[in-house]
Design a protein around this motif. Structure first.
Motif, PDB file in Angstrom:
ATOM      1  N   LEU A 185       0.833  -1.206   0.000  1.00  0.00           N
ATOM      2  CA  LEU A 185       0.000   0.000   0.000  1.00  0.00           C
ATOM      3  C   LEU A 185       0.866   1.253   0.000  1.00  0.00           C
TER       4      LEU A 185
ATOM      5  N   THR B 276      -1.357   8.910  -0.258  1.00  0.00           N
ATOM      6  CA  THR B 276      -1.143   7.756   0.610  1.00  0.00           C
ATOM      7  C   THR B 276       0.118   7.920   1.457  1.00  0.00           C
TER       8      THR B 276
ATOM      9  N   LEU C 166      -2.225  -2.247  -7.375  1.00  0.00           N
ATOM     10  CA  LEU C 166      -1.429  -1.166  -6.778  1.00  0.00           C
ATOM     11  C   LEU C 166       0.060  -1.296  -7.104  1.00  0.00           C
TER      12      LEU C 166
ATOM     13  N   GLU D 238      -0.677   4.242  -7.970  1.00  0.00           N
ATOM     14  CA  GLU D 238      -2.079   4.588  -7.733  1.00  0.00           C
ATOM     15  C   GLU D 238      -2.800   5.105  -8.975  1.00  0.00           C
TER      16      GLU D 238
ATOM     17  N   ALA E 179      -3.625   2.250 -11.131  1.00  0.00           N
ATOM     18  CA  ALA E 179      -4.650   1.444 -10.470  1.00  0.00           C
ATOM     19  C   ALA E 179      -6.026   2.055 -10.698  1.00  0.00           C
TER      20      ALA E 179
ATOM     21  N   LEU F 229     -10.040   3.418  -5.382  1.00  0.00           N
ATOM     22  CA  LEU F 229      -8.844   3.565  -4.560  1.00  0.00           C
ATOM     23  C   LEU F 229      -9.164   3.739  -3.085  1.00  0.00           C
TER      24      LEU F 229
ATOM     25  N   ARG G 110      -8.155   1.072  -0.207  1.00  0.00           N
ATOM     26  CA  ARG G 110      -7.229   1.520   0.820  1.00  0.00           C
ATOM     27  C   ARG G 110      -7.811   1.259   2.204  1.00  0.00           C
TER      28      ARG G 110
END
Lengths: 264, 343
Positions: B84, B154, B227, B231, B234, B241, B245
């Motif tokens: 992540l 993120t 991922l 991002e 993705a 997203l 997440r």
């Protein structure tokens, strides 16, 4: 105009692009009216900082438009959810991918994500789509190599193959030729041209290779501070669009060869 | 040619190794118990247990199962966080889970001398520490999540988690400064981690929460693979997203949070297991990595625990020291041997 509207894949109406924060609005360009037809290779050129990336980001729904509308297959862009958009539009970005510990096949297979089940299992149709993307890009010999074993040019081809495997009508590429040498720049763009001819897809890319774009594209979008024009390259040359694209103290456009020259 | 390497044989071997190590782990301890007694203990009525059978059923089996849950759970949550946050240094605790748990436990153990008799009513039993650790990690995690929902990036969540970690450890330092030697010692002992304190009913609660976390992890396999491209890609592949997440963060919180609550802050495993697994399996595909991390985590934790209980002696070493003593050289050796980091 109306007779060939089914032939239009993307259309913008009085589009303004830029950035919006809580208090201020920074408008980079406005009044953009573009029409992209199916089966065309379209180049987007303009100087640094003119807003090419912002335009592409707006067209791909990465950032919202300030004003106006983008229509993709006659449907407003904001009416698409992520998944529906992923089946119509695929992108190739300049940013590097996070993990290079994947085989070429695995990476290209990620292009099938919008179609696969909850855990991402490839059906036979998916595998066929991946393999056809691989053969379109002549990557058969490399398909079991890892991404970290590839050169920049090869990796760029793999990323384009991934977009092909996503099986969308429109592919948008942000500067696909950066970091490549002169030969590979020409190679990638020439090969995009071939892809358009063979697959009937529409490809829009931004580039600084104006000379190559003039020679290869069906149409060019030229972004300047005061205007945005979109036409066939030879028309643009006769209209003198390129003459004042850059400040003329260093380079000048030569209409006979269709390229820029350094002022001596 | 096959599009993907098959890992069936490797998986079978690892699974057999887990079973073997499970029995070795149960058999070893201050008294060694032969395998036959372990098997027999399953067929004896609880009222007719011999001493050895009693030890197996009520002490060693729960501990071995805890070791498997802890190793696999920390490994998987570490893998989730590394993918992540696109960061090989991320672990299960980057969101402030351990620091929150430490704060809760520190308040229970050391808070009484600072705040006054509020906590003295609470006997420092196993459950009160579990509840304190859970509450602590829940509160810190919730704060991190609320603050993070304001940011789009993120990476910012990672930094926010680290900042909250600093704040809570500062509070713990202040508490420690005003605490007595006994309280400090008790807090430090909690910090060593322990796999052996769980009764069957505690293990039941632990395993149920763990199972929910595992289901969330398996549900995010596709999102995790997407991922790997970053991002923006993705999103262009149709991934929601924000939702993905959130699911990944919930999975990590359930796994790492419940482990910290029941076994203490077990260091290192969550960071190292994903790297060891990636180096051995040489893939980034989470469909392979999640089961592989599960098995490798269980294996390494069973080995560490078998060593920590120092067979045939009455001493038990802190599990937290052993995980690093065993794990760190393995990671270094693998990196040197492969000469390349794969991520």
């Amino acid at each position: 105009m109306n007779s060939n509207s089914h032939n239009i894949i993307l259309k913008t109406k009085a589009l303004s692009i830029g950035y919006r924060s809580k208090k201020t609005e920074i408008c980079i360009a406005s009044g953009i009216n573009l029409t992209l037809k199916k089966g065309e290779l379209i180049g987007l050129v303009g100087g640094n900082g003119i807003g090419k990336s912002t335009l592409l980001r707006t067209l791909t729904n990465v950032q919202p438009a300030l004003n106006g509308n983008v229509f993709l297959n006659d449907k407003p862009l904001q009416d698409y959810d992520n998944l529906a958009l992923a089946k119509v539009l695929s992108i190739v970005l300049t940013e590097p991918i996070t993990s290079k510990n994947m085989s070429i096949f695995e990476l290209i297979a990620l292009g099938r994500q919008p179609y696969t089940n909850w855990v991402g299992t490839l059906t036979e149709a998916d595998t066929n789509a991946v393999n056809s993307a691989i053969s379109h890009t002549n990557l058969d010999a490399l398909k079991h190599k890892k991404c970290y074993e590839l050169s920049d040019g090869q990796l760029q081809k793999v990323m384009i193959a991934r977009a092909l495997a996503q099986d969308t009508d429109l592919i948008i590429l942000d500067e696909p030729t950066t970091h490549l040498d002169m030969y590979h720049k020409a190679y990638i763009l020439k090969w995009l041209k071939k892809l358009v001819e063979h697959t009937g897809k529409t490809i829009l890319f931004s580039s600084h290779e104006i000379d190559l774009a003039i020679q290869l594209c069906d149409r060019l979008i030229v972004m300047k501070t005061d205007s945005i024009v979109c036409d066939e390259p030879c028309n643009l040359i006769t209209q003198g669009v390129f003459n004042n694209l850059f400040p003329d103290d260093l380079i000048v456009f030569d209409e006979t060869t269709g390229s820029f020259r350094v002022r001596k | 040619m096959k599009p993907q390497k098959t890992y069936t044989l490797t998986f079978i071997l690892l699974l057999l190794l887990v079973i073997l190590l499970f029995f070795v782990n149960v058999s070893l301890g201050s008294v060694s118990i032969p395998f036959s007694d372990i098997v027999n203990s399953f067929f004896t009525d609880a009222s007719a247990y011999t001493n050895k059978e009693y030890i197996i059923q009520n002490y060693r089996l729960p501990k071995a199962i805890t070791a498997i849950l802890v190793g696999s759970g920390l490994g998987i949550s570490g893998l989730l966080m590394q993918t992540l946050f696109r960061n090989p240094l991320a672990g299960p605790f980057v969101l402030g889970i351990t620091s929150g748990a430490s704060l809760g436990v520190a308040l229970v153990i050391m808070g009484s001398s600072v705040i006054g008799g509020v906590f003295t009513a609470l006997l420092i039993s196993k459950w009160s520490l579990v509840i304190a650790a859970s509450l602590g990690s829940f509160v810190v995690l919730l704060t991190v999540l609320i603050v993070s929902s304001k940011v789009r990036d993120t990476m910012a969540i990672l930094i926010i988690g680290l900042m909250f970690g600093s704040i809570t450890s500062a509070v713990v330092s202040v508490l420690s400064y005003f605490s007595s030697a006994e309280e400090l010692q008790q807090y430090i002992f909690w910090g060593f981690g322990s796999l052996g304190d769980l009764q069957w009913e505690e293990l039941g609660v632990f395993a149920s929460i763990y199972a929910v976390g595992l289901v969330f992890s398996i549900a995010s396999i596709k999102a995790l693979n997407t991922l790997l491209l970053g991002e923006n890609y993705a999103k262009s592949l149709g991934l929601d997203l924000k939702k993905s997440r959130l699911i990944i963060i919930i999975a990590t919180s359930l796994l790492a949070g419940t482990i910290t609550a029941f076994a203490g802050p077990i260091a290192f495993i969550g960071l190292a297991i994903p790297h060891i697994t990636r180096l051995v399996f040489n893939t980034a595909n989470h469909k392979i990595l999640i089961p592989a991390v599960f098995l490798s985590g269980a294996i390494i934790m069973l080995i560490c625990d078998s060593i920590a209980q120092l067979p045939n002696t009455d001493y038990t070493l802190p599990i937290n020291a052993i995980t690093s003593l065993i794990g760190a050289p393995v990671v270094i050796w693998l990196l040197v041997r492969k000469r390349k980091m794969v991520f």
